[in-house]
Design a protein around this motif. Structure first.
Motif, PDB file in Angstrom:
ATOM      1  N   LYS A  23       0.838  -1.193   0.000  1.00 25.44           N
ATOM      2  CA  LYS A  23       0.000   0.000   0.000  1.00 25.44           C
ATOM      3  C   LYS A  23       0.877   1.248   0.000  1.00 25.44           C
ATOM      4  O   LYS A  23       0.512   2.256  -0.613  1.00 25.44           O
ATOM      5  CB  LYS A  23      -0.951  -0.012   1.193  1.00 25.44           C
ATOM      6  N   ALA A  24       2.039   1.176   0.642  1.00 22.58           N
ATOM      7  CA  ALA A  24       2.966   2.319   0.648  1.00 22.58           C
ATOM      8  C   ALA A  24       3.391   2.665  -0.780  1.00 22.58           C
ATOM      9  O   ALA A  24       3.503   3.846  -1.129  1.00 22.58           O
ATOM     10  CB  ALA A  24       4.182   2.010   1.513  1.00 22.58           C
ATOM     11  N   THR A  25       3.609   1.650  -1.602  1.00 21.40           N
ATOM     12  CA  THR A  25       3.976   1.895  -3.004  1.00 21.40           C
ATOM     13  C   THR A  25       2.833   2.585  -3.736  1.00 21.40           C
ATOM     14  O   THR A  25       3.056   3.529  -4.500  1.00 21.40           O
ATOM     15  CB  THR A  25       4.344   0.574  -3.701  1.00 21.40           C
ATOM     16  N   ILE A  26       1.616   2.139  -3.501  1.00 19.79           N
ATOM     17  CA  ILE A  26       0.460   2.779  -4.136  1.00 19.79           C
ATOM     18  C   ILE A  26       0.359   4.237  -3.694  1.00 19.79           C
ATOM     19  O   ILE A  26       0.163   5.132  -4.526  1.00 19.79           O
ATOM     20  CB  ILE A  26      -0.849   2.020  -3.815  1.00 19.79           C
ATOM     21  N   TYR A  27       0.524   4.491  -2.400  1.00 19.69           N
ATOM     22  CA  TYR A  27       0.460   5.877  -1.916  1.00 19.69           C
ATOM     23  C   TYR A  27       1.579   6.728  -2.519  1.00 19.69           C
ATOM     24  O   TYR A  27       1.379   7.907  -2.823  1.00 19.69           O
ATOM     25  CB  TYR A  27       0.486   5.929  -0.387  1.00 19.69           C
ATOM     26  N   ARG A  28       2.751   6.141  -2.719  1.00 20.67           N
ATOM     27  CA  ARG A  28       3.856   6.854  -3.361  1.00 20.67           C
ATOM     28  C   ARG A  28       3.492   7.210  -4.806  1.00 20.67           C
ATOM     29  O   ARG A  28       3.741   8.320  -5.274  1.00 20.67           O
ATOM     30  CB  ARG A  28       5.124   5.998  -3.296  1.00 20.67           C
ATOM     31  N   LEU A  29       2.895   6.261  -5.520  1.00 20.17           N
ATOM     32  CA  LEU A  29       2.448   6.517  -6.899  1.00 20.17           C
ATOM     33  C   LEU A  29       1.358   7.582  -6.934  1.00 20.17           C
ATOM     34  O   LEU A  29       1.331   8.425  -7.836  1.00 20.17           O
ATOM     35  CB  LEU A  29       1.946   5.222  -7.540  1.00 20.17           C
ATOM     36  N   LEU A  30       0.466   7.556  -5.951  1.00 19.09           N
ATOM     37  CA  LEU A  30      -0.579   8.577  -5.870  1.00 19.09           C
ATOM     38  C   LEU A  30       0.016   9.956  -5.624  1.00 19.09           C
ATOM     39  O   LEU A  30      -0.372  10.933  -6.268  1.00 19.09           O
ATOM     40  CB  LEU A  30      -1.568   8.234  -4.746  1.00 19.09           C
ATOM     41  N   LYS A  31       0.958  10.027  -4.701  1.00 18.68           N
ATOM     42  CA  LYS A  31       1.573  11.316  -4.360  1.00 18.68           C
ATOM     43  C   LYS A  31       2.274  11.933  -5.564  1.00 18.68           C
ATOM     44  O   LYS A  31       2.207  13.141  -5.782  1.00 18.68           O
ATOM     45  CB  LYS A  31       2.567  11.134  -3.208  1.00 18.68           C
ATOM     46  N   SER A  32       2.904  11.081  -6.373  1.00 24.13           N
ATOM     47  CA  SER A  32       3.611  11.586  -7.553  1.00 24.13           C
ATOM     48  C   SER A  32       2.692  11.700  -8.771  1.00 24.13           C
ATOM     49  O   SER A  32       3.150  12.048  -9.856  1.00 24.13           O
ATOM     50  CB  SER A  32       4.791  10.672  -7.885  1.00 24.13           C
ATOM     51  N   LYS A  33       1.412  11.394  -8.570  1.00 22.50           N
ATOM     52  CA  LYS A  33       0.407  11.447  -9.642  1.00 22.50           C
ATOM     53  C   LYS A  33       0.808  10.565 -10.822  1.00 22.50           C
ATOM     54  O   LYS A  33       0.593  10.902 -11.976  1.00 22.50           O
ATOM     55  CB  LYS A  33       0.159  12.886 -10.070  1.00 22.50           C
ATOM     56  N   SER A  34       1.386   9.409 -10.501  1.00 19.98           N
ATOM     57  CA  SER A  34       1.862   8.482 -11.522  1.00 19.98           C
ATOM     58  C   SER A  34       0.847   7.414 -11.887  1.00 19.98           C
ATOM     59  O   SER A  34       1.010   6.733 -12.885  1.00 19.98           O
ATOM     60  CB  SER A  34       3.144   7.789 -11.042  1.00 19.98           C
ATOM     61  N   ILE A  35      -0.172   7.231 -11.069  1.00 21.05           N
ATOM     62  CA  ILE A  35      -1.158   6.168 -11.309  1.00 21.05           C
ATOM     63  C   ILE A  35      -2.538   6.814 -11.461  1.00 21.05           C
ATOM     64  O   ILE A  35      -2.890   7.716 -10.700  1.00 21.05           O
ATOM     65  CB  ILE A  35      -1.123   5.123 -10.163  1.00 21.05           C
ATOM     66  N   PRO A  36      -3.306   6.396 -12.463  1.00 15.84           N
ATOM     67  CA  PRO A  36      -4.623   7.014 -12.660  1.00 15.84           C
ATOM     68  C   PRO A  36      -5.592   6.654 -11.530  1.00 15.84           C
ATOM     69  O   PRO A  36      -5.665   5.494 -11.111  1.00 15.84           O
ATOM     70  CB  PRO A  36      -5.094   6.425 -13.996  1.00 15.84           C
ATOM     71  N   HIS A  37      -6.286   7.664 -11.050  1.00 12.52           N
ATOM     72  CA  HIS A  37      -7.234   7.461  -9.954  1.00 12.52           C
ATOM     73  C   HIS A  37      -8.265   8.574  -9.939  1.00 12.52           C
ATOM     74  O   HIS A  37      -8.113   9.573 -10.646  1.00 12.52           O
ATOM     75  CB  HIS A  37      -6.495   7.415  -8.614  1.00 12.52           C
ATOM     76  N   VAL A  38      -9.292   8.376  -9.161  1.00 15.81           N
ATOM     77  CA  VAL A  38     -10.289   9.413  -8.903  1.00 15.81           C
ATOM     78  C   VAL A  38     -10.382   9.579  -7.391  1.00 15.81           C
ATOM     79  O   VAL A  38     -10.067   8.651  -6.645  1.00 15.81           O
ATOM     80  CB  VAL A  38     -11.676   9.064  -9.500  1.00 15.81           C
ATOM     81  N   ILE A  39     -10.782  10.755  -6.966  1.00 21.26           N
ATOM     82  CA  ILE A  39     -10.976  11.004  -5.540  1.00 21.26           C
ATOM     83  C   ILE A  39     -12.458  11.282  -5.333  1.00 21.26           C
ATOM     84  O   ILE A  39     -13.011  12.207  -5.933  1.00 21.26           O
ATOM     85  CB  ILE A  39     -10.126  12.190  -5.048  1.00 21.26           C
ATOM     86  N   ILE A  40     -13.086  10.460  -4.521  1.00 20.97           N
ATOM     87  CA  ILE A  40     -14.508  10.613  -4.217  1.00 20.97           C
ATOM     88  C   ILE A  40     -14.652  10.547  -2.701  1.00 20.97           C
ATOM     89  O   ILE A  40     -14.251   9.565  -2.082  1.00 20.97           O
ATOM     90  CB  ILE A  40     -15.353   9.511  -4.883  1.00 20.97           C
ATOM     91  N   GLY A  41     -15.180  11.605  -2.134  1.00 23.57           N
ATOM     92  CA  GLY A  41     -15.365  11.648  -0.686  1.00 23.57           C
ATOM     93  C   GLY A  41     -14.065  11.487   0.080  1.00 23.57           C
ATOM     94  O   GLY A  41     -14.041  10.891   1.139  1.00 23.57           O
ATOM     95  N   GLY A  42     -12.977  11.992  -0.496  1.00 19.62           N
ATOM     96  CA  GLY A  42     -11.683  11.907   0.161  1.00 19.62           C
ATOM     97  C   GLY A  42     -10.983  10.563  -0.007  1.00 19.62           C
ATOM     98  O   GLY A  42      -9.890  10.371   0.502  1.00 19.62           O
ATOM     99  N   LYS A  43     -11.618   9.636  -0.709  1.00 17.73           N
ATOM    100  CA  LYS A  43     -11.021   8.315  -0.928  1.00 17.73           C
ATOM    101  C   LYS A  43     -10.429   8.236  -2.330  1.00 17.73           C
ATOM    102  O   LYS A  43     -11.036   8.690  -3.296  1.00 17.73           O
ATOM    103  CB  LYS A  43     -12.071   7.216  -0.777  1.00 17.73           C
ATOM    104  N   MET A  44      -9.242   7.655  -2.423  1.00 16.04           N
ATOM    105  CA  MET A  44      -8.616   7.421  -3.709  1.00 16.04           C
ATOM    106  C   MET A  44      -9.141   6.096  -4.248  1.00 16.04           C
ATOM    107  O   MET A  44      -9.004   5.059  -3.593  1.00 16.04           O
ATOM    108  CB  MET A  44      -7.092   7.339  -3.589  1.00 16.04           C
ATOM    109  N   LEU A  45      -9.754   6.151  -5.420  1.00 15.87           N
ATOM    110  CA  LEU A  45     -10.332   4.957  -6.031  1.00 15.87           C
ATOM    111  C   LEU A  45      -9.764   4.782  -7.434  1.00 15.87           C
ATOM    112  O   LEU A  45      -9.325   5.740  -8.064  1.00 15.87           O
ATOM    113  CB  LEU A  45     -11.856   5.079  -6.072  1.00 15.87           C
ATOM    114  N   PHE A  46      -9.804   3.558  -7.899  1.00 20.30           N
ATOM    115  CA  PHE A  46      -9.186   3.214  -9.175  1.00 20.30           C
ATOM    116  C   PHE A  46     -10.202   2.541 -10.074  1.00 20.30           C
ATOM    117  O   PHE A  46     -10.950   1.663  -9.638  1.00 20.30           O
ATOM    118  CB  PHE A  46      -8.000   2.272  -8.933  1.00 20.30           C
TER     119      PHE A  46
END
Length: 60
Positions: A23-46
């Motif tokens: 999960k730390a790797t996913i959060y790192r990818l999210l922080k660098s905006k490297s992985i496509p995602h959406v934010i709904i209600g404060g949750k990162m979803l894919f």
């Protein structure tokens, strides 16, 4: 969402299990905006189709 079912949205724990990374790797990818995602209600979803496209683009 190109015909995707909203029930197909994946959370961080699910995407980390699918990609076999921490999960730390996913959060790192999210922080660098490297992985496509959406934010709904404060949750990162894919969206699975976005992740498939992203993986295909990463293929060497």
């Amino acid at each position: 969402m190109n015909g995707s079912n909203l029930n197909e949205l994946l959370n961080v724990a699910e995407i980390s299990a699918i990609l076999k990374v921490s999960k730390a790797t996913i959060y790192r990818l999210l922080k660098s905006k490297s992985i496509p995602h959406v934010i709904i209600g404060g949750k990162m979803l894919f969206i699975p189709s976005d992740i498939r496209d992203w993986l295909e683009a990463k293929r060497i």
